[in-house]
Scaffold this motif. Structure first.
Motif, PDB file in Angstrom:
ATOM      1  N   LEU A  19       1.824   7.779   6.719  1.00  0.00           N
ATOM      2  CA  LEU A  19       2.616   6.595   6.390  1.00  0.00           C
ATOM      3  C   LEU A  19       3.865   6.951   5.592  1.00  0.00           C
ATOM      4  O   LEU A  19       4.946   6.417   5.838  1.00  0.00           O
ATOM      5  N   SER A  20       3.723   7.842   4.620  1.00  0.00           N
ATOM      6  CA  SER A  20       4.873   8.262   3.815  1.00  0.00           C
ATOM      7  C   SER A  20       4.544   9.593   3.143  1.00  0.00           C
ATOM      8  O   SER A  20       3.366   9.937   2.979  1.00  0.00           O
ATOM      9  N   PRO A  21       5.559  10.355   2.730  1.00  0.00           N
ATOM     10  CA  PRO A  21       5.279  11.623   2.048  1.00  0.00           C
ATOM     11  C   PRO A  21       4.451  11.451   0.780  1.00  0.00           C
ATOM     12  O   PRO A  21       3.585  12.283   0.482  1.00  0.00           O
ATOM     13  N   GLY A  22       4.689  10.371   0.032  1.00  0.00           N
ATOM     14  CA  GLY A  22       3.928  10.152  -1.192  1.00  0.00           C
ATOM     15  C   GLY A  22       2.462   9.872  -0.930  1.00  0.00           C
ATOM     16  O   GLY A  22       1.583  10.338  -1.664  1.00  0.00           O
ATOM     17  N   VAL A 243       3.953   6.136  -4.788  1.00  0.00           N
ATOM     18  CA  VAL A 243       4.973   5.233  -4.257  1.00  0.00           C
ATOM     19  C   VAL A 243       6.277   6.003  -4.033  1.00  0.00           C
ATOM     20  O   VAL A 243       6.743   6.725  -4.916  1.00  0.00           O
ATOM     21  N   ASP A 244       6.843   5.851  -2.845  1.00  0.00           N
ATOM     22  CA  ASP A 244       8.165   6.397  -2.540  1.00  0.00           C
ATOM     23  C   ASP A 244       8.945   5.359  -1.737  1.00  0.00           C
ATOM     24  O   ASP A 244       8.417   4.293  -1.395  1.00  0.00           O
ATOM     25  N   ASP A 245      10.191   5.666  -1.436  1.00  0.00           N
ATOM     26  CA  ASP A 245      11.055   4.689  -0.760  1.00  0.00           C
ATOM     27  C   ASP A 245      10.520   4.314   0.618  1.00  0.00           C
ATOM     28  O   ASP A 245      10.625   3.160   1.046  1.00  0.00           O
ATOM     29  N   ILE A 246       9.952   5.279   1.326  1.00  0.00           N
ATOM     30  CA  ILE A 246       9.437   4.993   2.671  1.00  0.00           C
ATOM     31  C   ILE A 246       8.255   4.041   2.582  1.00  0.00           C
ATOM     32  O   ILE A 246       8.156   3.082   3.369  1.00  0.00           O
ATOM     33  N   LEU A 247       7.366   4.263   1.634  1.00  0.00           N
ATOM     34  CA  LEU A 247       6.229   3.366   1.469  1.00  0.00           C
ATOM     35  C   LEU A 247       6.697   1.950   1.141  1.00  0.00           C
ATOM     36  O   LEU A 247       6.196   0.971   1.728  1.00  0.00           O
ATOM     37  N   VAL A 248       7.636   1.816   0.222  1.00  0.00           N
ATOM     38  CA  VAL A 248       8.144   0.495  -0.157  1.00  0.00           C
ATOM     39  C   VAL A 248       8.736  -0.226   1.052  1.00  0.00           C
ATOM     40  O   VAL A 248       8.560  -1.443   1.221  1.00  0.00           O
ATOM     41  N   ASP A 251       5.289  -0.912   3.686  1.00  0.00           N
ATOM     42  CA  ASP A 251       3.967  -1.437   3.363  1.00  0.00           C
ATOM     43  C   ASP A 251       3.989  -2.159   2.013  1.00  0.00           C
ATOM     44  O   ASP A 251       4.564  -1.645   1.048  1.00  0.00           O
ATOM     45  N   PRO A 252       3.358  -3.336   1.920  1.00  0.00           N
ATOM     46  CA  PRO A 252       3.334  -4.054   0.640  1.00  0.00           C
ATOM     47  C   PRO A 252       2.371  -3.460  -0.374  1.00  0.00           C
ATOM     48  O   PRO A 252       2.440  -3.798  -1.563  1.00  0.00           O
ATOM     49  N   LEU A 253       1.462  -2.597   0.059  1.00  0.00           N
ATOM     50  CA  LEU A 253       0.479  -2.004  -0.852  1.00  0.00           C
ATOM     51  C   LEU A 253       1.115  -0.774  -1.507  1.00  0.00           C
ATOM     52  O   LEU A 253       1.164   0.300  -0.906  1.00  0.00           O
ATOM     53  N   THR A 254       1.597  -0.945  -2.723  1.00  0.00           N
ATOM     54  CA  THR A 254       2.309   0.137  -3.404  1.00  0.00           C
ATOM     55  C   THR A 254       1.603   0.543  -4.698  1.00  0.00           C
ATOM     56  O   THR A 254       0.858   1.517  -4.712  1.00  0.00           O
TER      57      THR A 254
END
Length: 281
Positions: A19-22, A243-248, A251-254
């Motif tokens: 989903l994201s690097p973080g 949390v990173d920019d891609i996740l934000v 996806d709302p789950l941060t």
């Protein structure tokens, strides 16, 4: 706790690798620390390139108990791998509620769903050089009407040795009635289990991990509830991440992902496993 009884072996699966690097980094940290024994991979995610696959394989090699599965994805904000997938919403999969409603109204084409899931399984096999150990679904899509039969058929054909995730819980009726989302999962999972049994596809005996992410509850207390009575081979779903920019963006789950990570990485988690006579299988 019965000190003479052997520990119950359960699966603790971190969803959303890719989903994201973080998210990826948090999952790998926990695998290497022995705090997870499964993760499921989104092959349609933006963070599942060669380096992220290699890093996950390296982490799992340091924790040989860890299973790697496919996180089948059919909901927005992701887009399909197949060219002729439908219905779409602005080039993306339908949002969760629209997909569920379309399945309940039997407005989906199971063959189109099966083709997309087959493509995602093929992408996993190409990236990892092997079939997934198990297959589950992002936002529980594998349980939806019309999707479930296509899902089981695709898994049976492409990964016949894999087990699949069902979302039925092990708690009392009173506890199940207290959570509408989890009650819906119970109902859909009963139908999913019948289909899996007919097709001779293995599945987990019980499930835990669903909760209202928007309320940012105490994850330590939730984990205590998840472990309570979970049988041998039961599965707990979790969503650790940084949390990173891609996740934000996707996806709302941060923030709750970071709270889950903090608990799973901390000293209280192994103590909780020990008190409940549970080990990660």
């Amino acid at each position: 706790m019965n000190g003479d009884a052997p520990p119950r072996r359960v699966w603790l699966c971190a969803d959303d690798y890719g989903l994201s690097p973080g998210v990826n980094r948090a999952i790998r940290d926990l695998i290497e620390a022995g705090r997870l024994n499964a993760t499921s991979v989104m092959v349609v995610g933006p963070a599942i390139g060669r380096d992220e696959v290699s890093a996950l394989n390296d982490a799992a090699a340091k924790s040989p108990r860890c299973a790697i599965g496919l996180h089948a994805t059919l909901t927005a904000p992701f887009h399909p791998l197949t060219m002729h997938f439908k219905p779409l919403d602005g080039g993306l999969f339908l949002p969760f509620a629209k997909l569920l409603r379309a399945g309940l109204l039997r407005r989906l084409d199971p063959e189109i769903i099966r083709a997309e899931l087959t493509a995602q399984l093929a992408a996993f096999i190409e990236k990892f050089g092997r079939a997934p150990d198990f297959v589950d679904g992002h936002q529980h899509v594998q349980l939806f009407p019309q999707v479930r039969d296509a899902f089981l058929a695709a898994v049976k054909e492409a990964a016949p040795q894999a087990w699949v995730r069902q979302g039925g819980r092990h708690h009392s009726l009173a506890q199940r009635l207290g959570t509408p989302k989890a009650l819906l999962l119970d109902i859909l999972s009963a139908q999913f289990r019948r289909g899996a049994a007919r097709m001779k596809v293995a599945f987990n005996p019980a499930f835990a991990g669903a909760y209202d992410f928007s309320k940012a509850p105490d994850f330590a207390e939730l984990m205590r509830q998840f472990l309570d009575g979970l049988p041998e081979g039961g599965l707990i779903m979790c969503h650790p991440g940084f949390v990173d920019d891609i996740l934000v963006r996707l996806d709302p789950l941060t923030g709750q992902r970071e709270r889950e990570y903090a608990f799973l990485a901390g000293d209280a988690f192994p103590r909780l496993l020990a008190v409940n006579n549970v080990t990660l299988a």
